[in-house]
Design an enzyme around this catalytic site. Structure first.
Site, PDB file in Angstrom:
ATOM      1  N   LYS A 191       0.824  -1.209   0.000  1.00  9.32           N
ATOM      2  CA  LYS A 191       0.000   0.000   0.000  1.00  9.32           C
ATOM      3  C   LYS A 191       0.866   1.270   0.000  1.00  9.32           C
ATOM      4  O   LYS A 191       2.063   1.205   0.227  1.00  9.32           O
ATOM      5  CB  LYS A 191      -0.938  -0.021   1.218  1.00  9.32           C
ATOM      6  CG  LYS A 191      -1.897  -1.229   1.206  1.00  9.32           C
ATOM      7  CD  LYS A 191      -2.797  -1.241  -0.013  1.00  9.32           C
ATOM      8  CE  LYS A 191      -3.833  -2.346   0.000  1.00  9.32           C
ATOM      9  NZ  LYS A 191      -3.312  -3.676  -0.408  1.00  9.32           N
TER      10      LYS A 191
HETATM   11  C1  LIG Z   1      -9.318  -3.425  -1.961  1.00  8.02           C
HETATM   12  C2  LIG Z   1      -8.755  -4.142  -0.778  1.00  8.02           C
HETATM   13  N1  LIG Z   1      -9.558  -4.484   0.216  1.00  8.02           N
HETATM   14  C3  LIG Z   1      -9.115  -5.110   1.311  1.00  8.02           C
HETATM   15  C4  LIG Z   1      -7.785  -5.432   1.461  1.00  8.02           C
HETATM   16  C5  LIG Z   1      -7.365  -6.169   2.667  1.00  8.02           C
HETATM   17  O1  LIG Z   1      -6.315  -5.583   3.349  1.00  8.02           O
HETATM   18  P1  LIG Z   1      -5.284  -6.476   4.175  1.00  8.02           P
HETATM   19  O2  LIG Z   1      -4.440  -7.223   3.194  1.00  8.02           O
HETATM   20  O3  LIG Z   1      -4.511  -5.471   4.967  1.00  8.02           O
HETATM   21  O4  LIG Z   1      -6.078  -7.384   5.033  1.00  8.02           O
HETATM   22  C6  LIG Z   1      -6.894  -5.080   0.443  1.00  8.02           C
HETATM   23  C7  LIG Z   1      -5.466  -5.409   0.559  1.00  8.02           C
HETATM   24  O5  LIG Z   1      -4.841  -5.885  -0.364  1.00  8.02           O
HETATM   25  C8  LIG Z   1      -7.388  -4.426  -0.708  1.00  8.02           C
HETATM   26  O6  LIG Z   1      -6.575  -4.084  -1.708  1.00  8.02           O
END
Ligand SMILES: Cc1ncc(COP(=O)(O)O)c(C=O)c1O
Length: 384
Positions: free
Chosen positions: A188
Site C-alpha cells: 500500500k
Molecule cells: C481493496 C482491498 N480491500 C481489502 C484489502 C485487505 O487488506 P489487508 O491485506 O490489509 O487485510 C486489500 C489489501 O490488499 C485491498 O486491496
C-alpha cells in the site's frame, strides 16, 4: 535468468522504508515493549489527526477492519451488503464471514469501481449497507454514494484499503463519511508491513472496535475485566506501528511522486499511440486519486495471446506486473453460492484483462518509458 539475478528487474511495487524508520524499529525492539503499546497509541493519534479528528483504531489487517465495521453495524445473517465484484476477495469474504450475503453490482468499465447508476436497483428490504472499493486509489463518487445511502437508510463501509492519501472534494478520504477502512499491507501507499485502520463515527463505536480487536475484553480499575461479546485477536504490534509512524510524514511526498509517474505513463502511452492498439488506460485523475496503482486493460479482441503470456514476456524483459483482480463471483466459493459467468460482464472483462504496471515512488521516468515501450512492442507483436 531468474528475477533475483537481474539487477535491473522492475517489480510492480516496492516499499520505501527510510533509515530513520529502521532505527526507530530497532529502538522499539530494544525498549522491552514490542506488542501493542505506546507506538500504537501514537499511530492512532496521528491517523486521527489526519482524518480530521475522527476516532481511529488500528488492527493487524485491513481485512479485520471491515469485518469489525460490519459487526459494529450489527450486520449478520439475513442481511445483504452491496459491493463490487472487482476487488481483492477480502472485501466480500468479510461479508460472508459475518453471515451476511454479498450482493454484487457490476463496475463502470471506465472507473472500474462499482457502478453507482446500478446500485439502487440492487437495494432490497434486506439491504443493510454498501461496501464500495476505491480500486487503485480512485475514489468512488462520495457525494452520490452518500446520497444513495441516505435515501435507503444504509450504512457505508468504505473499503479504502488502497485510497490512503486520496481525497474527495479536497478532503482526505477518511475525514468524511461513515466507516472508512484502510490497509497498510506492504504494497500500500504507506505500510506497516501488515496492518489496517478503521475510522469510526464516535467513541462508543471506537470502544466496540477495541473489544472486537481483543477477545471482547473490557477492563476497569486496576484488576477489573469483563467479556460480553466474542472478539478476536486483531491487535497491531508496536513494531509495526513504528513502521507506520515512519511512513505517515512521507505520505504527501509519496503521493506526489506517484502522480508524477502516472503523468509520465499517460505521456508515454500517448507518444506511442497506445490508443490505436485498443489498450484501455485508467481515468486521467490528478485531483482525487493517490495513484496506488497504474492499471491498463488489455485489448482481448485485438490480441492473439492471453494476459498470462503478455505478463510472461514482460517478466522476461525484466518487468514485473500484477493482476488486481480476477472477478470475485467466478471463484469456486462464490460459484457455489450461485454466481456464474455472464453475471457481471464489465467486471469479468476487466478481471480477465486488467494488468497492474510498475508504480512506486522511487521509480524513474526512464523506468516508465521502458515499461511502455516494452508493452507496446508486445501488443504489436501479438496483434490479432
Ligand atoms: C481493496 C482491498 N480491500 C481489502 C484489502 C485487505 O487488506 P489487508 O491485506 O490489509 O487485510 C486489500 C489489501 O490488499 C485491498 O486491496
Amino acid at each position: 535468468m531468474t528475477t533475483a539475478a537481474r539487477s535491473d528487474y522492475l517489480p510492480f511495487t516496492r516499499p520505501t522504508i527510510d533509515d530513520e524508520t529502521i532505527a526507530g524499529v530497532a529502538e522499539v525492539l530494544r525498549s522491552g515493549w514490542i506488542t501493542t503499546g505506546p507506538q500504537v497509541a501514537k499511530f492512532e493519534a496521528q491517523l486521527s489527526a489526519y482524518c480530521g479528528g475522527r476516532p481511529v483504531r488500528v488492527f493487524n489487517s485491513g481485512t479485520c477492519t471491515m469485518e469489525i465495521a460490519l459487526r459494529i453495524a450489527g450486520i449478520g445473517p439475513g442481511d445483504e451488503v452491496i459491493t463490487t465484484p472487482l476487488t481483492w476477495v477480502a472485501t466480500s469474504n468479510v461479508i460472508l464471514a459475518v453471515g451476511a450475503k454479498p450482493v454484487f453490482v457490476d463496475i463502470n468499465p471506465i472507473t472500474r469501481t462499482i457502478d453507482l447508476d446500478r446500485v439502487e436497483a440492487a437495494v432490497t428490504k434486506a439491504t443493510k449497507a454498501i461496501l464500495p472499493v476505491d480500486l487503485a486509489g480512485l475514489p468512488v463518487d462520495r457525494t452520490r454514494l452518500y446520497e444513495i445511502a441516505k435515501r435507503h437508510h444504509l450504512r457505508v463501509i468504505e473499503d479504502a484499503a488502497q485510497a490512503f492519501g486520496s481525497t474527495w472534494r479536497g478532503q482526505p478520504i477518511g475525514s468524511i463519511g461513515d466507516f472508512v477502512s484502510f490497509s497498510f499491507h506492504a504494497n500500500k501507499n504507506i505500510t506497516c508491513i501488515e496492518g489496517g485502520a478503521l475510522v469510526l463515527n464516535n467513541e462508543a463505536e471506537a470502544r466496540l472496535a477495541e473489544q472486537y480487536r481483543l477477545q471482547g475484553v473490557t477492563r476497569s480499575g486496576r484488576d477489573g475485566m469483563d467479556v460480553n461479546l466474542v472478539g478476536g485477536k486483531f491487535n497491531l504490534t508496536d513494531v509495526a506501528a513504528r513502521v507506520g509512524l515512519g511512513q505517515l510524514p512521507r505520505l504527501a511526498e509519496f503521493t506526489a511522486a506517484r502522480r508524477t509517474l502516472a503523468e509520465a505513463y499517460f505521456e508515454c502511452f500517448a507518444a506511442f499511440a497506445a490508443d490505436d492498439l485498443g489498450l484501455q488506460l485508467p481515468v486521467v485523475d490528478f485531483a482525487t486519486s493517490n495513484w496506488h496503482m497504474f492499471q491498463v486493460v488489455l485489448p482481448e479482441q485485438h490480441l492473439r495471446v492471453k494476459r498470462a503470456e503478455v505478463m510472461e514476456h514482460l517478466h522476461a524483459a525484466g518487468i514485473g506486473t500484477g493482476v488486481h483482480y480476477p472477478a470475485i463471483h467466478l471463484f469456486s466459493l462464490y460459484r457455489r453460492h450461485g454466481w456464474k459467468d455472464g453475471d457481471f460482464p464489465h467486471a469479468e472483462y476487466a478481471g480477465r484483462n486488467i494488468l497492474t504496471l510498475p508504480l512506486f515512488p522511487t521509480m524513474t521516468r526512464d523506468d516508465v518509458k521502458r515499461v511502455v515501450t516494452t508493452l507496446v512492442a508486445i501488443l504489436k507483436q501479438f496483434r490479432a
